[in-house]
Design a protein around this motif. Structure first.
Motif: not given
Length: 351
Positions: A69-93, A214-218
């Motif tokens: 995540l620390n490698q993926a997020l910097p490039g994304l955060l550079d393109e987002l404004s303060d009001d934008d949102l980031v959903l971080v979600q596991d791939a088994d959910t 709510w969500l459903v996970t493994e």
């Protein structure tokens, strides 16, 4: 508000399609979906691309999910404004269709809320062990509701952050105000979601878990897998408290750990007294007081899992299966506490 979904995944070819389908079925579909294919040796990246998601492949990551995540997020955060949102979600959910819309509405309604964490339920399957986990998660959801939907943890299974809050966390690490490296997520924690919860709260932001998010996970299908998962969770939680120390933010969490210890003692006493009552019942008759206490306990256990279905209620009635499951969880707590005191090395185990 733009919403970017970031899905860290390690060899999740069997689940990533369902996860992405859940995102595309949202009533508020994310504007971008990025699958972070971390050290994958299967078809995770290929299937994600076929589903229309962007794929980010970390470079030489050795720090598990947090490092990816620390490698993926910097490039994304550079393109987002303060009001934008980031959903971080596991791939088994799989998120329920209204998850993102609910999170957006919650954050739009209150600037003091820095992140919205999901309330997780267990997927079907897993036999008796899977049902016991679903019952546990049902009670957790009920507890969150009773506490005014305040998020206990910004769960890695699904959490929506304000982009500016993630920037603040990264800046605080770089300034030495909180530890864990110089990225958004801590590289020093076994439980990155528990740690970032404390980081967000320490920086003065409130966190919520609305009922509709709510969500459903493994669920873990075997005892060894469950043991690995829970020892990592418990050890990580204890280490995070050690690193943060006693503060206004961590005080309730210290209280939770204390209650786990009290729970272990209470469980031992309950079992002991129950055995003694049963052993002497033939000579002295049943104790009305202890019988009433037991019936109240049974009533509480059944009522709190009724939403999980008839099988959950029937399993809660005899008490013994859940007592054994609770004993397992208490053993995890005691072992984690001993290992922490003895400074035994704990390693991150993928489940």
């Amino acid at each position: 508000m733009r919403v970017v979904a970031v899905v860290p995944a390690h060899n999740e070819q069997d689940r990533v399609v369902a996860t992405l389908t859940g995102l595309y079925r949202q009533t508020r579909v994310p504007d971008r979906i990025v699958v972070v294919a971390d050290n994958c040796t299967d078809r995770t990246a290929e299937l994600a691309e076929r589903c229309g998601a962007e794929v980010f492949v970390p470079d030489g990551n050795r720090d598990k999910k947090a490092g990816a995540l620390n490698q993926a997020l910097p490039g994304l955060l550079d393109e987002l404004s303060d009001d934008d949102l980031v959903l971080v979600q596991d791939a088994d959910t799989v998120l329920n269709p209204g998850f993102v819309a609910c999170a957006v509405e919650t954050l739009e309604a209150d600037e003091g809320v820095g992140a919205v964490g999901g309330i997780f339920y267990g997927e079907e399957g897993g036999g008796l062990l899977g049902l016991l986990q679903r019952m546990e998660y049902e009670r957790y959801a009920l507890e969150v509701h009773r506490k005014g939907n305040k998020a206990v943890v910004l769960t890695g299974t699904g959490t929506v952050f304000r982009a500016r809050v993630l920037r603040e966390v990264r800046a605080a690490r770089r300034a030495g105000l909180i530890g864990g490296g110089d990225g958004v997520y801590s590289l020093a924690s076994l439980t990155e979601d528990d740690e970032i919860t404390k980081a967000v709260k320490t920086l003065g932001h409130r966190t919520l878990s609305p009922d509709a998010c709510w969500l459903v996970t493994e669920v873990m299908p075997t005892l060894p897998k469950l043991w690995h998962q829970r020892t990592r969770w418990q050890r990580g939680a204890l280490e995070n408290l050690r690193d943060y120390g006693l503060t206004r933010v961590t005080l309730p969490y210290f209280g939770q750990q204390l209650m786990l210890g009290v729970g272990a003692l209470a469980l031992a006493l309950f079992v002991t007294f129950t055995v003694l009552v049963l052993a002497t019942a033939g000579r002295q008759g049943f104790s009305p007081f202890w019988t009433a206490i037991t019936l109240l306990f049974v009533l509480e256990r059944t009522l709190t899992v009724r939403r999980a279905g008839r099988r959950a209620v029937l399993l809660a009635l005899p008490l013994v299966p859940e007592l054994l499951y609770d004993a397992f969880r208490q053993l995890v707590f005691v072992k984690s506490l001993i290992d922490l005191a003895l400074r035994r090395q704990e390693r991150w185990v993928a489940t």
